[in-house]
Motif scaffolding. Structure first.
Motif, mmCIF file in Angstrom:
data_model
loop_
_atom_site.group_PDB
_atom_site.id
_atom_site.type_symbol
_atom_site.label_atom_id
_atom_site.label_comp_id
_atom_site.label_asym_id
_atom_site.label_seq_id
_atom_site.Cartn_x
_atom_site.Cartn_y
_atom_site.Cartn_z
ATOM 1 N N GLU A 12 30.010 13.971 62.384
ATOM 2 C CA GLU A 12 30.839 13.253 63.352
ATOM 3 C C GLU A 12 30.504 11.762 63.389
ATOM 4 O O GLU A 12 31.402 10.914 63.481
ATOM 5 N N ILE A 13 29.222 11.439 63.308
ATOM 6 C CA ILE A 13 28.819 10.040 63.314
ATOM 7 C C ILE A 13 29.276 9.356 62.033
ATOM 8 O O ILE A 13 29.757 8.209 62.052
ATOM 9 N N ARG A 14 29.168 10.059 60.934
ATOM 10 C CA ARG A 14 29.626 9.499 59.657
ATOM 11 C C ARG A 14 31.121 9.179 59.723
ATOM 12 O O ARG A 14 31.564 8.111 59.289
ATOM 13 N N ARG A 15 31.893 10.124 60.275
ATOM 14 C CA ARG A 15 33.341 9.903 60.379
ATOM 15 C C ARG A 15 33.658 8.735 61.319
ATOM 16 O O ARG A 15 34.564 7.945 61.046
ATOM 17 N N HIS A 16 32.906 8.657 62.415
ATOM 18 C CA HIS A 16 33.131 7.569 63.382
ATOM 19 C C HIS A 16 32.938 6.203 62.728
ATOM 20 O O HIS A 16 33.785 5.311 62.862
ATOM 21 N N LEU A 17 31.831 6.019 62.029
ATOM 22 C CA LEU A 17 31.527 4.724 61.416
ATOM 23 C C LEU A 17 32.475 4.414 60.258
ATOM 24 O O LEU A 17 32.925 3.275 60.106
ATOM 25 N N ALA A 18 32.786 5.430 59.469
ATOM 26 C CA ALA A 18 33.706 5.222 58.343
ATOM 27 C C ALA A 18 35.094 4.842 58.855
ATOM 28 O O ALA A 18 35.758 3.949 58.301
ATOM 29 N N SER A 19 35.531 5.495 59.928
ATOM 30 C CA SER A 19 36.835 5.191 60.509
ATOM 31 C C SER A 19 36.864 3.769 61.074
ATOM 32 O O SER A 19 37.868 3.058 60.952
ATOM 33 N N ALA A 20 35.754 3.333 61.690
ATOM 34 C CA ALA A 20 35.683 1.978 62.240
ATOM 35 C C ALA A 20 35.806 0.938 61.135
ATOM 36 O O ALA A 20 36.494 -0.087 61.293
ATOM 37 N N MET A 21 35.157 1.197 60.001
ATOM 38 C CA MET A 21 35.260 0.263 58.882
ATOM 39 C C MET A 21 36.674 0.233 58.320
ATOM 40 O O MET A 21 37.232 -0.826 58.055
ATOM 41 N N GLU A 22 37.245 1.406 58.156
ATOM 42 C CA GLU A 22 38.580 1.493 57.573
ATOM 43 C C GLU A 22 39.623 0.866 58.489
ATOM 44 O O GLU A 22 40.578 0.237 58.026
ATOM 45 N N GLY A 23 39.430 1.007 59.805
ATOM 46 C CA GLY A 23 40.402 0.475 60.747
ATOM 47 C C GLY A 23 40.103 -0.923 61.234
ATOM 48 O O GLY A 23 40.844 -1.468 62.066
ATOM 49 N N GLY A 24 39.000 -1.494 60.769
ATOM 50 C CA GLY A 24 38.642 -2.843 61.191
ATOM 51 C C GLY A 24 38.224 -2.921 62.641
ATOM 52 O O GLY A 24 38.427 -3.952 63.305
ATOM 53 N N THR A 25 37.618 -1.842 63.142
ATOM 54 C CA THR A 25 37.224 -1.799 64.560
ATOM 55 C C THR A 25 35.711 -1.654 64.734
ATOM 56 O O THR A 25 35.243 -1.065 65.707
#
Length: 332
Positions: A12-25
């Protein structure tokens, strides 16, 4: 979207950080909270490597070979600062001001981000936290701060309100065992043993697997526990020599003892050999399971647990070991 390819678990943490990078957030401040060895530092470095990579792969995965990736990995990137307390008991205001607060006003040398990773961040003094708070309240656009800590309750509420807290739960034994087999080449039996003793910390499991003294200590302890029921009181009291010899490994000794009595209880109550963690000692435990009753083993386990907790709370070592040995004599 697996950006963090060397991190065990924490999907879950991996997905959270990866999503933040991909979404620019990507946030300007994170708190990674969890026990030692659970993967906080590894996750932080993987995150930073991916964030600063100049030749990112699909879904922002770090390439691993560009100059930025190489220098982050070796600890030589000019825009990545790691703050530690070193031999000190805490991180003081001087360290935070000079290495972060003042330094953060200087723009990055070669990256879009300037990163500060604070290890043992929960040891920061109140003064140091207040100094950091000023940067957290109005961070320069290029600043990223990652706090690594065991206990978020040691932070001021004002700090916690300005960071994204990601909780690193202890890893499942199967995850640790699988990692040890794949990356350390351990057998199923040894991987399961170290995973069971790790209490959810991959770092602890790796340390045990590579320890030169662990095997000898465990064999000596096994000998004492195997003969415990038939030992004379004077022989049990002589176990104090063993505890003194390995005083620096006291926490691991207590873990081994708890696992031993846990396995013994399983064999007595359920006769389930597959659930035994100390599989290389199964034959010994099966023999002992015929000699003990469940209540005896439960009392022995409780004695170990009680003394272990007393030591954690600061009880005097020699006195605690004496109490443990006398308690074990009374329970037999």
């Amino acid at each position: 979207m697996d950006v963090f390819n060397t991190v065990a678990g924490h999907e879950e943490i991996r997905r959270h950080l990866a999503s933040a990078m991909e979404g620019g957030t990507v946030s300007h401040a994170y708190l990674f909270e969890g026990i030692d060895g659970v993967g906080k530092t590894t996750m932080a470095m993987e995150f930073v490597q991916a964030l600063l990579c100049t030749e990112p792969q699909v879904s922002h995965m770090a390439c691993g070979h560009c100059l930025s990736c190489r220098t982050v990995k070796t600890g030589n990137h000019p825009d990545v600062k790691v703050l530690t307390k070193g031999d000190k008991a805490s991180l003081g205001i001087g360290e935070i001001r000079s290495r972060l607060v003042y330094d953060a006003q200087i723009k990055p040398y070669q990256s879009a981000w300037k990163v500060y990773i604070i290890q043992d961040a929960d040891t920061m003094t109140v003064e140091a936290q207040n100094a950091l708070l000023k940067t957290l309240e109005e961070p320069p656009s290029y600043v990223l701060i990652i706090l690594l800590a065991n206990n978020s309750q040691k932070f001021l509420p004002t700090i916690l309100s300005r960071v994204i807290t990601l909780h690193f739960q202890p890893l499942p034994e199967r995850t640790i065992a699988s990692w040890l087999k794949d990356h350390q080449g351990l057998t199923e039996e040894r991987a399961s043993l170290f995973a069971g003793l790790s209490r959810g910390s991959l770092g602890t499991a790796i340390m045990l697997a590579s320890s030169e003294t662990f095997g000898q200590m465990r064999e000596e302890l096994t000998g004492h526990l195997e003969s415990l029921r038939t030992s004379k009181p004077s022989e049990i009291l002589k176990m104090a020599d063993f505890f003194n010899k390995y005083k620096d490994s006291q926490d691991m000794i207590f873990s081994l003892m708890q696992v031993w009595f846990r396995d013994l209880l399983i064999l007595i109550l359920e006769k389930d050999e597959q659930a035994v963690l100390t599989k290389d000692k199964t034959d010994i435990l099966k023999k002992l399971a015929l000699e003990y009753d469940a209540d005896e083993v439960m009392r022995l386990f409780s004695s170990v647990e009680r003394i272990r907790e007393a030591l954690r709370l600061g009880a005097q070592y020699a006195f605690s070991i004496d109490c443990l040995l006398k308690s074990m004599m009374e329970e037999l």
